[in-house]
Design an enzyme around this catalytic site. Structure first.
Site, short mmCIF file in Angstrom:
data_model
loop_
_atom_site.label_atom_id
_atom_site.label_comp_id
_atom_site.label_asym_id
_atom_site.label_seq_id
_atom_site.Cartn_x
_atom_site.Cartn_y
_atom_site.Cartn_z
N ASP A 51 -1.98 2.05 -12.65
CA ASP A 51 -0.46 2.41 -12.42
C ASP A 51 -0.26 0.77 -11.48
O ASP A 51 -0.36 0.18 -11.08
CB ASP A 51 -1.76 2.40 -10.77
N GLN A 60 -1.29 -3.05 4.04
CA GLN A 60 -2.34 -2.36 4.05
C GLN A 60 -1.73 -1.27 3.37
O GLN A 60 -0.39 -0.89 3.11
CB GLN A 60 -1.91 -1.50 5.70
N GLY A 114 -2.65 2.16 0.42
CA GLY A 114 -3.33 3.23 0.05
C GLY A 114 -5.13 2.87 -0.92
O GLY A 114 -6.24 3.71 -0.33
N GLN A 115 -5.24 1.58 -0.86
CA GLN A 115 -6.77 1.18 -1.74
C GLN A 115 -7.21 0.29 -0.53
O GLN A 115 -8.22 0.67 -0.66
CB GLN A 115 -6.40 0.21 -2.42
#
Ligand SMILES: *[C@@H]1O[C@H](CO)[C@@H](O)[C@H](O)[C@H]1NC(C)=O
Ligand SMILES: *[C@@H]1O[C@H](CO)[C@@H](O)[C@H](O)[C@H]1NC(C)=O
Ligand SMILES: *[C@@H]1O[C@H](CO)[C@@H](O)[C@H](O)[C@H]1NC(C)=O
Ligand SMILES: *[C@@H]1O[C@H](CO)[C@@H](O)[C@H](O)[C@H]1NC(C)=O
Ligand SMILES: *[C@@H]1O[C@H](CO)[C@@H](O)[C@H](O)[C@H]1NC(C)=O
Ligand SMILES: *[C@@H]1O[C@H](CO)[C@@H](O)[C@H](O)[C@H]1NC(C)=O
Ligand SMILES: *[C@@H]1O[C@H](CO)[C@@H](O)[C@H](O)[C@H]1NC(C)=O
Ligand SMILES: *[C@@H]1O[C@H](CO)[C@@H](O)[C@H](O)[C@H]1NC(C)=O
Ligand SMILES: *[C@@H]1O[C@H](CO)[C@@H](O)[C@H](O)[C@H]1NC(C)=O
Ligand SMILES: *[C@@H]1O[C@H](CO)[C@@H](O)[C@H](O)[C@H]1NC(C)=O
Ligand SMILES: *[C@@H]1O[C@H](CO)[C@@H](O)[C@H](O)[C@H]1NC(C)=O
Ligand SMILES: *[C@@H]1O[C@H](CO)[C@@H](O)[C@H](O)[C@H]1NC(C)=O
Length: 716
Positions: free
Chosen positions: A537, A420, A422-423
């Site tokens: 990123d 799980q 940020g995206q």
């Protein structure tokens, strides 16, 4: 001889003929006498009648009269156990003095037959008395009496005036009976008017109809009446004889005689013939449609509709007509209440069905519309447009349905969650073909993420590189879009470096190879891909490792496509703290050097095994870049290198890589080398190392070459 032969053949033929035609039991049995047909079990000669029982023996005299016993003349024989014979009348006549002038007391021997109950005992005469007496194990007598008042009162009813009659309920085992009549008194006063005689007789019911004037005067002319006698076979019941009865096998049934002893046989309804004979001589189907018999004739109102069947018939109506069973005629089929009811019910049911179908359809359409709306909302339209647009050589993206996604993740089960971030959430999914995939689901209600998703689909659709995680497809029908990737099973580089991955730590060789792979991939993205791509990123958490520890660059949610004519773009600053290019952060101007900076940070992580940002380090060394910078400046690089990787053989390489890492993280983008240069420098190091290890010699040449490349690379 010859004549004899012909005679013999003729006889045989005759016998066969009679047997066939009359269904007699044996050849040569007489089949008729006068007008009377003789049938088995009766017969005139031994072997022709039943069981040589004299009760069934008849004789045909020279006057062609069929006799039973010596003098009882047979009228006819019925299969069901009746023998009809002629019976004489007994009488008493008086002269004009009232003296009895002529008297016949008549007795009748029944032999093995019985008096049928369908006979009646009748007396005709005035003021007379008549007796019927039977003899057997028990003697029995009955009688009746008549009166006559005046000629005018006589009527047609035989109820006591000039005539009386009674039922015959005599004992069944009587072997003979007698009848007689006589006057009650002198009837001289009425002598002239009435017949001087009285008559008494037994006759079949219905064969005598009293006619007062005629019969009282002239009955003497009539001397005989039909009498019914009962016969039966044997002295056992059907139950007692069972299968051994004389009844024919087919369509013939046994019934107990109403004599009280023995049984008889009869054909089943719809059959006729001799029930005492088997097969073709016995009971045969009656063709009711063609028979002349009034008893068996069909009752179809239109004879042309009659159809025979075994044991019966039916009236066949044309289609559209039905048989009315009361009139046996064909009537046009019309609607009846039942039909109307049925029709209405069926109609109602089909209406209901149609309605529910329409409702279902509408529901489906609504769902489909909703999904289409979500699809549009999720940028499906744009995606399809973009995917079919120019420059999409690798648009091999599968569109998954919502159901298949739900199935693959077992309803987004919690145990399937791989990670799980940020995206969004990443689930492990199993597709119907049993292949394992990773399914990334955006967080709900974040429209910027939706954009990122679409962006990632677009970016990844451009790339086909062994070190880039492969996008298999997406699902846009859901409220939040889903992305389906190949499943990389050995975690992220971050996990491996910072301990959360259980297993041996990465060796220097692994780390160098991974660095080469990442650098090569980024170089490819920056220049080789059909449209340059900036990942934006790059970080260890976005680098996945497969079972061979091969690096796979993932998470292109923030990546940008750089149009050919532009070097840099102005964008919202995006990235991860610690990896974010400070120049880009300050200016908002994005170019490929931002990725170089981030890669430098990754290199430092690989070298030091430390996190990009660590608050446990001294204030000025919190950020790994400053940590390295100060260490390099103070010439104590080895202090920051991960102790696990440092060996005697790789110090030079590590120093080189550290240098590259520092160059990559220079403050000014322009001062940083290009990704391509970094890639080839690292590759050079790796090749040299291999060479060194294999041939055990290390040359300055490689370093020099790398330096030249680096020098060329930093020209702009
Ligand atoms: C047979 O029947 C016919 C007609 O009913 C009759 O004239 C004839 O006398 C009968 N024959 C005998 C032998 O009873
Ligand atoms: C037998 O005779 C009676 C009276 O003559 C007659 O009503 C009946 O139909 C006859 N039966 C047969 C089977 O010939
Ligand atoms: C009936 O009367 C006739 C004539 O008188 C006679 O030949 C015949 O034998 C009588 N029948 C019987 C059963 O007595
Ligand atoms: C009958 O007739 C004879 C003479 O024919 C007579 O002697 C006699 O008395 C009459 N009556 C009776 C009751 O016999
Ligand atoms: C009556 O039947 C028995 C047995 O079937 C037989 O012995 C006898 O002779 C029969 N009587 C007459 C008068 O036919
Ligand atoms: C005789 O025939 C009449 C009329 O057919 C019927 O009512 C009556 O029951 C019959 N009697 C017997 C004893 O068969
Ligand atoms: C019946 O009557 C006959 C003749 O009258 C006689 O011989 C016989 O004994 C009687 N039978 C009985 C059981 O009374
Ligand atoms: C006989 O029948 C007639 C006519 O139906 C009737 O007047 C008379 O009373 C009857 N007699 C008896 C004894 O039943
Ligand atoms: C019949 O009548 C005659 C004359 O009236 C008489 O002599 C005779 O006894 C009577 N017979 C009977 C049986 O009453
Ligand atoms: C009965 O016989 C008499 C005389 O023999 C005759 O006049 C009469 O017509 C006959 N009746 C019938 C019905 O034959
Ligand atoms: C039936 O008849 C046989 C001979 O035909 C005889 O032996 C037997 O006793 C009889 N049975 C009965 C119950 O009358
Ligand atoms: C029915 O009667 C017709 C004429 O009367 C005759 O030609 C035909 O043979 C008879 N059919 C049968 C089965 O008796």
């Amino acid at each position: 001889m010859k004549v004899h032969g012909v005679f013999l053949v003729a006889t045989v033929f005759y016998l066969a003929y009679t047997q066939l035609v009359n269904g007699q039991r044996h050849k040569g049995c007489q089949t008729s006498c006068g007008n009377v047909t003789i049938e088995y079990p009766f017969g005139t000669s031994p072997g022709c009648y039943y069981a040589d029982d004299p009760s069934f023996k008849l004789t045909c005299n020279d006057k062609q009269k069929l006799l039973f016993g010596d003098n009882i003349e047979v009228i006819n024989i019925s299969h069901s156990g009746e023998l009809r014979v002629w019976n004489n009348v007994s009488y008493a006549c008086y002269n004009n003095q009232g003296n009895l002038s002529d008297n016949l007391y008549y007795t009748y021997t029944l032999a093995n037959l019985s008096l049928s109950r369908s006979n009646m005992f009748t007396l005709v005469g005035c003021n007379a008395l008549a007796f019927l007496s039977t003899f057997g194990t028990q003697n029995y007598s009955t009688g009746c009496m008549t009166t006559c008042n005046s000629p005018s009162t006589e009527t047609g009813d035989c109820n006591g005036t000039g005539c009386c009659r009674i039922d015959v309920s005599v004992p069944l085992d009587s072997y003979s009976f007698g009848t007689r009549s006589s006057r009650l008194e002198n009837m001289t006063s009425v002598y002239d008017f009435y017949n001087p005689c009285t008559y008494a007789f037994l006759a079949e019911n219905g064969t005598f109809h009293f006619d007062a004037l005629g019969d009282l005067k002239n009955l003497r002319n009539v001397t005989e009446f039909p009498l019914v006698l009962d016969w039966s076979i044997g002295n056992q019941t059907c139950e007692q004889v069972g299968n051994t009865s004389e009844c024919g096998v087919n369509n013939s049934i046994c019934f107990n005689s109403n004599r009280g002893t023995g049984y008889n046989c009869k054909c089943l309804e719809g059959f006729e013939g001799n029930p005492y004979l088997p097969n073709e001589h016995g009971c045969q189907d009656i063709n009711e449609c063609t028979t002349n018999s009034t008893i068996h004739k069909h009752n179809c109102s239109d004879p042309s509709t009659c159809r025979n069947k075994i044991g019966g018939f039916y009236c066949k109506c044309q289609s559209g007509y039905r048989l009315d069973s009361t009139t046996m005629s064909c009537k046009r089929k019309d609607f009846e209440w039942a039909t109307i009811f049925l029709g209405t019910t069926i109609g109602f049911l089909s209406l209901l069905l149609v309605f529910s179908c329409v409702q279902q359809r509408m529901k489906q359409r609504k769902t489909a519309e909703f999904r289409q709306k979500l699809f549009e909302q999720n940028g499906g339209g744009m995606l399809i447009q973009r995917l079919s647009g120019p420059g999409t050589s690798n648009a091999n993206i599968q569109i998954f349905t919502e159901e298949s996604m739900k199935e693959a993740t077992n309803g987004y089960e919690e145990s399937r969650i791989l990670g799980q971030g940020g995206q969004g959430t990443v689930y492990k999914g199993i597709l119907p073909d049993n292949s394992i995939v990773a399914i990334k689901k955006a967080r709900l209600g974040d429209s910027s993420q939706v954009e990122q998703f679409i962006n990632e689909v677009l970016v990844l659709s451009q790339i086909n590189h062994r070190n880039v995680v492969k996008l298999l497809g997406c699902c846009l029908e859901t409220e939040v879009p889903l992305l389906v990737y190949e499943f990389i099973n050995s975690g992220t580089l971050f996990d491996h470096l910072h301990g959360s991955f259980v297993g041996p730590s990465l060796t220097w060789e692994h780390r160098l190879r991974i660095a080469v792979e990442i650098a090569g991939t980024l170089a490819y993205l920056h220049s080789s891909a059909s449209i340059p791509i900036i990942h934006r990123d790059v970080k260890t958490a976005n680098i996945l490792l497969d079972e061979n520890l091969t690096a796979k660059v993932a998470d292109f949610g923030a990546s940008r496509l750089i149009p050919m004519d532009k070097e840099q773009l102005t964008t919202m600053v995006q990235g991860t703290l610690g990896y974010l290019d400070p120049e880009y952060y300050n200016t908002g101007l994005l170019n490929e050097k931002s990725d170089v900076y981030s890669f430098g940070v990754v290199l430092m992580e690989l070298l030091s095994g430390q996190k990009a940002l660590c608050f446990e380090r001294p204030q000025q060394s919190k950020h790994i870049v400053s940590y390295f910078a100060s260490a390099t400046k103070e010439n104590r690089v080895y202090e920051v290198i991960d102790g696990k990787v440092l060996t005697d053989n790789n110090q030079r390489e590590i120093k080189e890589v550290a240098r590259i890492a520092v160059e990559c993280t220079r403050l000014m983008g322009e001062e940083r080398p290009k990704m391509k240069e970094v890639a080839s420098e690292l590759e050079g190091l790796r090749v040299a190392k291999d060479k060194y290890q294999s041939s055990d010699q290390y040359t300055e040449e490689t370093e020099h070459l790398a330096g030249v490349q680096y020098h060329i690379g930093t020209r702009g």
